[in-house]
Enzyme design. Structure first.
Site, PDB file in Angstrom:
ATOM      1  N   LYS A 239      -2.197   9.006   6.361  1.00  0.00           N
ATOM      2  CA  LYS A 239      -2.230   7.666   6.961  1.00  0.00           C
ATOM      3  C   LYS A 239      -2.994   7.880   8.260  1.00  0.00           C
ATOM      4  O   LYS A 239      -2.406   8.195   9.304  1.00  0.00           O
ATOM      5  CB  LYS A 239      -0.795   7.176   7.219  1.00  0.00           C
ATOM      6  CG  LYS A 239      -0.696   5.867   7.968  1.00  0.00           C
ATOM      7  CD  LYS A 239      -0.649   4.662   7.070  1.00  0.00           C
ATOM      8  CE  LYS A 239      -0.611   3.380   7.872  1.00  0.00           C
ATOM      9  NZ  LYS A 239      -0.517   2.179   7.042  1.00  0.00           N
TER      10      LYS A 239
ATOM     11  N   ASP B  57       4.672   4.499   8.711  1.00  0.00           N
ATOM     12  CA  ASP B  57       4.336   4.842   7.320  1.00  0.00           C
ATOM     13  C   ASP B  57       4.175   6.345   7.121  1.00  0.00           C
ATOM     14  O   ASP B  57       4.552   6.877   6.086  1.00  0.00           O
ATOM     15  CB  ASP B  57       3.015   4.166   6.914  1.00  0.00           C
ATOM     16  CG  ASP B  57       3.229   2.751   6.438  1.00  0.00           C
ATOM     17  OD1 ASP B  57       4.391   2.330   6.306  1.00  0.00           O
ATOM     18  OD2 ASP B  57       2.219   2.066   6.188  1.00  0.00           O
TER      19      ASP B  57
ATOM     20  N   LYS C 283       0.836  -1.221   0.000  1.00  0.00           N
ATOM     21  CA  LYS C 283       0.000   0.000   0.000  1.00  0.00           C
ATOM     22  C   LYS C 283       0.868   1.266   0.000  1.00  0.00           C
ATOM     23  O   LYS C 283       0.615   2.192  -0.768  1.00  0.00           O
ATOM     24  CB  LYS C 283      -0.934   0.025   1.224  1.00  0.00           C
ATOM     25  CG  LYS C 283      -1.964  -1.092   1.240  1.00  0.00           C
ATOM     26  CD  LYS C 283      -2.866  -1.005   2.454  1.00  0.00           C
ATOM     27  CE  LYS C 283      -2.170  -1.175   3.771  1.00  0.00           C
ATOM     28  NZ  LYS C 283      -1.579  -2.518   3.996  1.00  0.00           N
ATOM     29  N   THR C 284       1.886   1.283   0.868  1.00  0.00           N
ATOM     30  CA  THR C 284       2.744   2.483   0.938  1.00  0.00           C
ATOM     31  C   THR C 284       3.520   2.636  -0.374  1.00  0.00           C
ATOM     32  O   THR C 284       3.643   3.742  -0.917  1.00  0.00           O
ATOM     33  CB  THR C 284       3.730   2.366   2.130  1.00  0.00           C
ATOM     34  OG1 THR C 284       2.972   2.109   3.308  1.00  0.00           O
ATOM     35  CG2 THR C 284       4.531   3.637   2.319  1.00  0.00           C
TER      36      THR C 284
HETATM   37  N1  LIG Z   1       7.035  -3.889  -6.089  1.00  0.00           N
HETATM   38  C1  LIG Z   1       7.889  -3.873  -5.071  1.00  0.00           C
HETATM   39  N2  LIG Z   1       9.215  -4.034  -5.273  1.00  0.00           N
HETATM   40  C2  LIG Z   1      10.082  -4.031  -4.252  1.00  0.00           C
HETATM   41  N3  LIG Z   1       9.752  -3.844  -2.969  1.00  0.00           N
HETATM   42  C3  LIG Z   1       8.458  -3.678  -2.681  1.00  0.00           C
HETATM   43  C4  LIG Z   1       7.454  -3.673  -3.710  1.00  0.00           C
HETATM   44  N4  LIG Z   1       6.246  -3.488  -3.120  1.00  0.00           N
HETATM   45  C5  LIG Z   1       6.493  -3.376  -1.813  1.00  0.00           C
HETATM   46  N5  LIG Z   1       7.801  -3.486  -1.542  1.00  0.00           N
HETATM   47  C6  LIG Z   1       8.448  -3.451  -0.221  1.00  0.00           C
HETATM   48  O1  LIG Z   1       7.764  -4.414   0.593  1.00  0.00           O
HETATM   49  C7  LIG Z   1       7.592  -3.917   1.920  1.00  0.00           C
HETATM   50  C8  LIG Z   1       6.084  -3.869   2.244  1.00  0.00           C
HETATM   51  O2  LIG Z   1       5.464  -2.929   1.356  1.00  0.00           O
HETATM   52  P1  LIG Z   1       4.603  -1.723   1.926  1.00  0.00           P
HETATM   53  O3  LIG Z   1       5.241  -1.136   3.127  1.00  0.00           O
HETATM   54  O4  LIG Z   1       4.299  -0.824   0.790  1.00  0.00           O
HETATM   55  O5  LIG Z   1       3.307  -2.539   2.367  1.00  0.00           O
HETATM   56  P2  LIG Z   1       2.011  -1.990   3.095  1.00  0.00           P
HETATM   57  O6  LIG Z   1       0.836  -2.688   2.498  1.00  0.00           O
HETATM   58  O7  LIG Z   1       2.024  -0.515   3.059  1.00  0.00           O
HETATM   59  O8  LIG Z   1       2.242  -2.506   4.587  1.00  0.00           O
HETATM   60  P3  LIG Z   1       1.493  -1.998   5.927  1.00  0.00           P
HETATM   61  O9  LIG Z   1       0.296  -2.883   6.067  1.00  0.00           O
HETATM   62  O10 LIG Z   1       2.528  -2.247   6.986  1.00  0.00           O
HETATM   63  O11 LIG Z   1       1.156  -0.552   5.766  1.00  0.00           O
HETATM   64  C9  LIG Z   1       8.278  -2.551   1.947  1.00  0.00           C
HETATM   65  O12 LIG Z   1       9.590  -2.702   2.399  1.00  0.00           O
HETATM   66  C10 LIG Z   1       8.253  -2.114   0.478  1.00  0.00           C
HETATM   67  O13 LIG Z   1       9.276  -1.206   0.161  1.00  0.00           O
HETATM   68 MG   LIG Z   2       2.017   0.820   4.616  1.00  0.00          MG
END
Ligand SMILES: Nc1ncnc2c1ncn2[C@@H]1O[C@H](COP(=O)(O)OP(=O)(O)OP(=O)(O)O)[C@@H](O)[C@H]1O
Ligand SMILES: [Mg+2]
Length: 211
Positions: free
Chosen positions: A37, A48, A15-16
């Site tokens: 957020k 985040d 998501k982030t």
């Molecule tokens: N396409 C991608 N390529 C490389 N790294 C990625 C990719 N998508 C996400 N990540 C990495 O995976 C990890 C989890 O992604 P992210 O933090 O965006 O998830 P989230 O859904 O926001 O999690 P949360 O529920 O904790 O908010 C992070 O370290 C992010 O940088």
């Molecule tokens: Mg996130």
């Protein structure tokens, strides 16, 4: 469209990552993008809201970007239940926090052309008693973008997420499939199957970036 709620099929699904990419793409088109957020959990170092503020060079105050923070890395309802005062204060706290969130969102909405709001975890993460992330999306009156994993298991998680949002009549803009490895068989057909069953468009497909 004044805002978009970026939710996901799970925590850690991207998501982030998607919020940052989308905000950068919109800003490059000259759109004034705000990011929020509303609720964060866990240590400030992994927060985040701080990541979004830093990466997108957001000028808005942190308390507007993230009005509600729980210290423990748990679903918000769990952290409130852990607190001894929960039974007495939950009703009052909930109302105060709900107001804080909608007030901060309306302020950001006034300052920007579009506000991207990142949720926590997935749509049925409990925030307060009988109040889930999906209810927050509904309360903010925003359409949702669902971030889902690219590989095996994503059809089930994505369709469950869509069902929960439809039950609450939350409009869904579409889906983003994240983390394509190019090595998994299901990655080739997942987007098509989800589109066919749900009738919703897969708007973005993002590769897993190494390093
Ligand atoms: N396409 C991608 N390529 C490389 N790294 C990625 C990719 N998508 C996400 N990540 C990495 O995976 C990890 C989890 O992604 P992210 O933090 O965006 O998830 P989230 O859904 O926001 O999690 P949360 O529920 O904790 O908010 C992070 O370290 C992010 O940088
Ligand atoms: Mg996130």
């Amino acid at each position: 469209m004044p805002g978009l709620f970026i939710t996901g099929t799970d925590t850690g699904v991207g998501k982030t990552f998607v919020t940052i990419l989308l905000a950068q793409a919109l800003a490059s088109e000259g759109i004034k993008v705000g990011v929020m957020k509303p609720i964060s959990t866990g240590p400030a170092s992994e927060d985040d809201a701080r990541t979004l503020k830093k990466r997108l060079k957001l000028k808005d105050q942190l308390k507007l970007i993230n009005p509600v923070h729980y210290k423990k890395p748990l679903a918000p309802l769990a952290t409130e239940i852990e607190s001894r005062k929960w039974r007495v204060e939950s009703g009052k706290l909930r109302e105060e926090n709900r107001k804080l969130i909608s007030k901060a969102y309306r302020q950001l909405e006034k300052k920007h052309d579009l506000v991207l709001v990142e949720g926590i975890g997935g749509v049925l993460v409990p925030i307060w008693e009988n109040y889930f992330v999906a209810d927050l999306i509904k309360e903010l009156e925003l359409p949702a973008l669902i971030v889902a994993r690219a590989g095996l298991g994503t059809i089930n998680h994505t369709l469950l997420t869509i069902e929960a949002l439809k039950r609450r009549k939350v409009p869904i803009l579409g889906l983003a499939l994240n983390g394509f490895s190019g090595k998994e068989l299901s990655e080739k057909s997942n987007a098509r199957i989800i589109e066919k069953i749900s009738g919703l468009p897969v708007l973005f497909q993002l590769s897993q970036i190494s390093g």
